[in-house]
Design an enzyme around this catalytic site. Structure first.
Site, PDB file in Angstrom:
ATOM      1  N   SER A  77      13.445 -29.454   9.084  1.00 29.23           N
ATOM      2  CA  SER A  77      14.557 -28.588   9.497  1.00 29.23           C
ATOM      3  C   SER A  77      14.498 -27.310   8.672  1.00 29.23           C
ATOM      4  CB  SER A  77      15.875 -29.311   9.214  1.00 29.23           C
ATOM      5  OG  SER A  77      16.976 -28.441   9.329  1.00 29.23           O
ATOM      6  N   TYR A 103      22.623 -33.507   4.154  1.00 28.11           N
ATOM      7  CA  TYR A 103      21.567 -33.311   5.152  1.00 28.11           C
ATOM      8  C   TYR A 103      20.439 -32.468   4.574  1.00 28.11           C
ATOM      9  CZ  TYR A 103      19.318 -31.865   9.502  1.00 28.11           C
ATOM     10  OH  TYR A 103      18.397 -31.615  10.494  1.00 28.11           O
TER      11      TYR A 103
HETATM   12  C1  8X3 Z   1      19.232 -28.618  12.019  1.00 31.21           C
HETATM   13  C2  8X3 Z   1      19.326 -27.209  11.558  1.00 31.21           C
HETATM   14  O1  8X3 Z   1      20.991 -25.431  10.881  1.00 31.21           O
HETATM   15  O2  8X3 Z   1      21.913 -27.573  11.438  1.00 31.21           O
HETATM   16  O3  8X3 Z   1      18.157 -29.275  11.453  1.00 31.21           O
HETATM   17  O4  8X3 Z   1      20.720 -27.305   9.389  1.00 31.21           O
HETATM   18  S1  8X3 Z   1      20.811 -26.894  10.782  1.00 31.21           S
END
Ligand code: 8X3
Length: 258
Positions: free
Chosen positions: A143, A156
């Site tokens: 990501s 995340y």
């Molecule tokens: C997803 C991109 O911008 O939500 O992997 O982190 S973001």
């Protein structure tokens, strides 16, 4: 398996998280490229639906329900794939948007488990099969959060930084072998489930992520990039591809028309 036309071994691609979004789109794209695609994810019913679409288009597909965080299940799965040409580590996701102060450590653990440990386990288990290919390609779908941080995205981003480190380290460790390690890092991609999972089913908040953005990427855009990177000639390793919509110049720089 050998193809009827050429008598050559059909190339096999394993895709994790193939039940929806980027994983399902990647499976469809690689099937069109002539790969026998092996679809894995936890939800068997959704995998079956993706498999039906691929078969309807004339593709060859196998479905193996799998939780990538279950090491024994992953090992048993790998034993059923003696030769693997392309592994796409796509299973992952984001849970929650709480700031560090209030985040649930359980969410952080769950994100690390699926985005990092899951990819680690599947890659470990399939490395012998990737070596048997003579040109194995490991793709890690990370990501843009692998390289930057943003408020509410700590768990995340930490996990995706981990996925990036997995790809970078593995590439160093297998240098000199007939193996390639590719990382594809998508930015804003509008899929059915990513933001909905992140916002725990709150559709209004999930939709707001894309509000006013002319054309967020869609799963097929990322699938196209994964497929391209995985099908370069064997001596060409695409280390890292960052792919964003034109309207997103950086994580915090998104052009919105409203
Ligand atoms: C997803 C991109 O911008 O939500 O992997 O982190 S973001």
């Amino acid at each position: 398996m050998r193809t009827a036309e050429t008598g050559q071994r059909a190339r096999t691609a394993v895709i994790t998280g193939a039940s929806s979004g980027i994983g399902a789109a990647t499976a469809r794209t690689l099937a069109r490229e002539g790969f026998e695609v092996v679809l894995t994810a936890r939800r068997a019913d959704r995998l079956d639906a993706v498999a039906r679409e691929i078969r309807d288009e004339g593709g060859t597909v196998r479905v193996v329900p799998l939780d990538v965080t279950d090491r024994d299940a992953v090992r048993a799965f790998a034993a059923r794939v003696p030769v693997c040409d392309v592994l796409v580590n796509n299973a992952g996701g984001a849970y929650g948007t709480e700031p560090v102060e209030h985040a649930d450590p359980g969410d952080w653990r769950a994100m690390y488990e699926v985005n990092v440990v899951g990819a680690l386990q599947v890659t470990q288990a399939l490395l012998p099969s990737l070596r048997a290919s003579g040109d194995g390609v490991v793709v890690v779908v990370s990501s843009t959060a692998s390289f930057t941080c943003y408020e509410g995205g700590g768990g995340y981003s930490a996990a995706k930084h981990g996925a990036h480190v997995l790809a970078e380290t593995l590439r160093l460790e297998v240098c000199g072998e007939e193996l390639r390690v590719v990382e594809v890092a998508p930015g804003m991609v509008r899929t059915e489930e990513f933001s909905l999972n992140r916002y725990r089913g709150d559709t209004d908040r999930a939709d707001a992520v894309y509000a006013g953005v002319a054309e967020p990427l869609v799963a097929e855009d990322v699938a196209d990039v994964v497929s391209w990177a995985a099908t370069r000639p064997p001596h060409v390793n695409i280390d890292l591809l960052v792919v964003r919509p034109r309207a997103q110049a950086a994580q915090h720089k998104v052009h919105r028309t409203s």
